[in-house]
Motif scaffolding. Structure first.
Motif, mmCIF file in Angstrom:
data_model
loop_
_atom_site.group_PDB
_atom_site.id
_atom_site.type_symbol
_atom_site.label_atom_id
_atom_site.label_comp_id
_atom_site.label_asym_id
_atom_site.label_seq_id
_atom_site.Cartn_x
_atom_site.Cartn_y
_atom_site.Cartn_z
ATOM 1 N N VAL A 215 31.693 29.538 34.269
ATOM 2 C CA VAL A 215 32.978 28.965 34.643
ATOM 3 C C VAL A 215 33.082 28.738 36.143
ATOM 4 O O VAL A 215 32.543 29.495 36.945
ATOM 5 C CB VAL A 215 34.130 29.878 34.144
ATOM 6 C CG1 VAL A 215 34.071 31.249 34.822
ATOM 7 C CG2 VAL A 215 35.490 29.238 34.361
ATOM 8 N N GLN A 216 33.788 27.681 36.501
ATOM 9 C CA GLN A 216 34.144 27.423 37.891
ATOM 10 C C GLN A 216 35.146 28.492 38.313
ATOM 11 O O GLN A 216 36.223 28.616 37.742
ATOM 12 C CB GLN A 216 34.764 26.029 38.017
ATOM 13 C CG GLN A 216 35.265 25.690 39.402
ATOM 14 C CD GLN A 216 35.955 24.333 39.436
ATOM 15 O OE1 GLN A 216 36.148 23.698 38.394
ATOM 16 N NE2 GLN A 216 36.325 23.886 40.618
ATOM 17 N N GLY A 217 34.786 29.287 39.321
ATOM 18 C CA GLY A 217 35.664 30.368 39.738
ATOM 19 C C GLY A 217 36.991 29.851 40.267
ATOM 20 O O GLY A 217 37.053 28.855 40.977
ATOM 21 N N LEU A 218 38.059 30.545 39.903
ATOM 22 C CA LEU A 218 39.409 30.200 40.364
ATOM 23 C C LEU A 218 40.047 31.467 40.919
ATOM 24 O O LEU A 218 40.228 32.452 40.193
ATOM 25 C CB LEU A 218 40.229 29.638 39.200
ATOM 26 C CG LEU A 218 41.672 29.221 39.523
ATOM 27 C CD1 LEU A 218 41.686 28.092 40.541
ATOM 28 C CD2 LEU A 218 42.390 28.799 38.241
ATOM 29 N N PHE B 98 43.437 34.078 36.516
ATOM 30 C CA PHE B 98 42.003 33.958 36.215
ATOM 31 C C PHE B 98 41.340 35.331 36.224
ATOM 32 O O PHE B 98 40.553 35.663 35.328
ATOM 33 C CB PHE B 98 41.336 33.045 37.248
ATOM 34 C CG PHE B 98 39.852 32.869 37.058
ATOM 35 C CD1 PHE B 98 39.346 31.913 36.197
ATOM 36 C CD2 PHE B 98 38.949 33.677 37.747
ATOM 37 C CE1 PHE B 98 37.979 31.749 36.022
ATOM 38 C CE2 PHE B 98 37.582 33.517 37.581
ATOM 39 C CZ PHE B 98 37.095 32.556 36.717
ATOM 40 N N LYS B 99 41.652 36.131 37.224
ATOM 41 C CA LYS B 99 41.035 37.450 37.342
ATOM 42 C C LYS B 99 41.427 38.355 36.173
ATOM 43 O O LYS B 99 40.622 39.159 35.704
ATOM 44 C CB LYS B 99 41.424 38.093 38.675
ATOM 45 C CG LYS B 99 40.841 37.371 39.881
ATOM 46 C CD LYS B 99 41.449 37.877 41.178
ATOM 47 C CE LYS B 99 41.013 37.027 42.355
ATOM 48 N NZ LYS B 99 41.701 37.425 43.613
ATOM 49 N N TYR B 100 42.656 38.206 35.689
ATOM 50 C CA TYR B 100 43.078 38.996 34.526
ATOM 51 C C TYR B 100 42.250 38.610 33.299
ATOM 52 O O TYR B 100 41.802 39.481 32.530
ATOM 53 C CB TYR B 100 44.567 38.771 34.243
ATOM 54 C CG TYR B 100 45.035 39.407 32.949
ATOM 55 C CD1 TYR B 100 45.269 40.777 32.871
ATOM 56 C CD2 TYR B 100 45.228 38.632 31.801
ATOM 57 C CE1 TYR B 100 45.685 41.359 31.681
ATOM 58 C CE2 TYR B 100 45.642 39.202 30.610
ATOM 59 C CZ TYR B 100 45.860 40.567 30.564
ATOM 60 O OH TYR B 100 46.263 41.147 29.386
ATOM 61 N N ALA C 39 38.067 39.170 28.958
ATOM 62 C CA ALA C 39 36.652 38.898 28.684
ATOM 63 C C ALA C 39 35.834 40.175 28.710
ATOM 64 O O ALA C 39 35.032 40.440 27.804
ATOM 65 C CB ALA C 39 36.100 37.898 29.702
ATOM 66 N N ALA C 40 36.029 40.992 29.734
ATOM 67 C CA ALA C 40 35.291 42.255 29.829
ATOM 68 C C ALA C 40 35.621 43.162 28.662
ATOM 69 O O ALA C 40 34.741 43.831 28.110
ATOM 70 C CB ALA C 40 35.608 42.933 31.157
ATOM 71 N N GLY C 41 36.886 43.185 28.265
ATOM 72 C CA GLY C 41 37.293 44.015 27.133
ATOM 73 C C GLY C 41 36.673 43.562 25.826
ATOM 74 O O GLY C 41 36.487 44.362 24.911
ATOM 75 N N LEU D 203 34.948 41.113 37.836
ATOM 76 C CA LEU D 203 33.932 41.704 36.964
ATOM 77 C C LEU D 203 32.973 40.652 36.412
ATOM 78 O O LEU D 203 32.362 40.855 35.353
ATOM 79 C CB LEU D 203 34.564 42.495 35.804
ATOM 80 C CG LEU D 203 35.303 43.776 36.195
ATOM 81 C CD1 LEU D 203 35.768 44.526 34.944
ATOM 82 C CD2 LEU D 203 34.454 44.688 37.061
ATOM 83 N N ARG D 204 32.831 39.531 37.116
ATOM 84 C CA ARG D 204 31.837 38.553 36.673
ATOM 85 C C ARG D 204 30.447 39.169 36.864
ATOM 86 O O ARG D 204 30.235 40.019 37.716
ATOM 87 C CB ARG D 204 31.992 37.232 37.434
ATOM 88 C CG ARG D 204 32.045 37.339 38.972
ATOM 89 C CD ARG D 204 30.681 37.228 39.556
ATOM 90 N NE ARG D 204 30.661 37.106 41.006
ATOM 91 C CZ ARG D 204 29.791 37.712 41.776
ATOM 92 N NH1 ARG D 204 28.913 38.552 41.263
ATOM 93 N NH2 ARG D 204 29.784 37.535 43.092
ATOM 94 N N ARG D 205 29.499 38.705 36.043
ATOM 95 C CA ARG D 205 28.147 39.285 36.095
ATOM 96 C C ARG D 205 27.389 38.850 37.337
ATOM 97 O O ARG D 205 26.692 39.637 37.963
ATOM 98 C CB ARG D 205 27.361 38.898 34.838
ATOM 99 C CG ARG D 205 27.961 39.422 33.544
ATOM 100 C CD ARG D 205 27.877 40.931 33.457
ATOM 101 N NE ARG D 205 28.553 41.416 32.261
ATOM 102 C CZ ARG D 205 28.629 42.703 31.918
ATOM 103 N NH1 ARG D 205 28.086 43.617 32.702
ATOM 104 N NH2 ARG D 205 29.252 43.072 30.820
#
Length: 325
Positions: free
Chosen positions: A107-110, A115-117, A123-125, A143-145
């Motif tokens: 994904v294009q970071g925003l 977005f961070k939520y 996504a992490a959950g 928490l992006r890889r």
């Protein structure tokens, strides 16, 4: 009696032999089937590339690279996007991808709380790995890889060094930024200022404008009224370059200024060929797409764990006006 014992022993031997042969068959079958399973493993991966700039040549190249790598690995690749930087629809695409339980999201970071939520909690959950591409969001906030794209700090440094080489060690430089700066803009700005700071006779002025062409034109017009002696402009956001040049051209000769930008889009390349942009930073969007899929597949298969938290930087270079002729 003795005959019964012999028969029982014989029957027992047959049972043991049966289970032994069955186990051996399972083992050999497993060994024989393993390469087939490994070959089919990538086919089961469903990846999604999400951007909020689907209609730009830059993201068309990112998509091309991503699809090429996905085809090579035999993975499923879907590209979802919005037109005109519609953030609400962009975030909805993120939610749908997470709810669909895809295997990986590129994904294009925003740089927003929403977005961070989505990345850090939802996504992490759900155990879905996120890789940001082209535009990053700090790992501790998302928490992006990993991140795949340009080193924007170095890009800012490179364009500033080119400006000093062209303009010299004195002058007034206008840095045009967006009202809402993303991580990549902040990094570019830091790189520019770090290079220019030691030159005491170079004055920098940061001007914040909106994202629309009209807002950038208004900010440029106001700046020209307030600072008629400006010597150079750097469009920290590439999409500002055209509006800046258009507004300048209404009042004076564009070639009186040093003008710089980022991203070799068709518009900026045309302006450069016309001699209206002195230099820009050319990126490698197709490589970004390819490498983001490659790293995602390697993480999913366990071949590359963990991924580099600092990211994987793709090639950038200074493209000067004489190079574009």
């Amino acid at each position: 009696m003795r005959k019964s014992i012999i028969i029982s022993l014989f029957a027992g031997c047959l049972v043991i032999l049966f289970f032994t042969l069955t186990s051996m068959i399972k083992v050999f079958s497993s060994d024989l089937n393993e390469p087939v399973m490994m070959a089919e493993q990538h086919n089961s991966y469903r990846l999604v590339l999400i951007t909020q700039e689907l209609d730009t040549p830059f993201w068309a190249k990112v998509e091309r690279g991503a699809r090429k790598a996905a085809d090579e690995y035999g993975a499923s690749m879907e590209v979802w996007g919005t037109y005109g930087s519609n953030r609400d629809d962009f975030l909805k695409n993120m939610e749908v991808a997470i709810a669909s339980k895809v295997d990986g999201i590129i994904v294009q970071g925003l740089d927003t709380d929403e977005f961070k939520y989505l990345t850090k909690v939802k996504a992490a959950g759900s155990g879905i790995p996120i890789i940001t591409v082209a535009n990053d969001v700090p790992m501790n906030e998302s928490l992006r890889r990993t991140y795949v794209g340009s080193n924007h700090l170095e890009a800012g440094s490179m364009i500033a060094r080119q400006l000093v080489s062209d303009m010299g060690f004195a002058g007034q430089v206008v840095l045009m930024v967006s009202d809402r700066q993303e991580d990549f803009q902040r990094s570019r700005l830091t790189g520019i200022l770090d290079v220019l700071r030691p030159y005491t006779k170079i004055e920098t002025k940061i001007v914040a404008a909106g994202d629309s062409r009209e807002e950038v034109a208004d900010a440029t017009n106001q700046l020209l009224n307030e600072e008629p002696d400006a010597d150079a402009f750097i469009a920290v956001s590439a999409k500002h370059a055209g509006s800046i040049i258009q507004e300048i051209s209404k009042r004076m000769q564009v070639d009186e200024f040093y003008i710089y930008s980022f991203d070799d889009s068709p518009e900026t390349l045309t302006l450069m060929q016309q001699g209206q942009i002195d230099a820009l930073i050319a990126q490698s969007p197709e490589t970004m797409g390819e490498e983001s899929v490659t790293h995602m597949i390697k993480w999913l298969t366990g071949e590359q764990v963990p991924l580099n938290p600092d990211g994987y930087f793709t090639d950038i270079r200074v493209l000067r006006a004489e190079d574009a002729q």
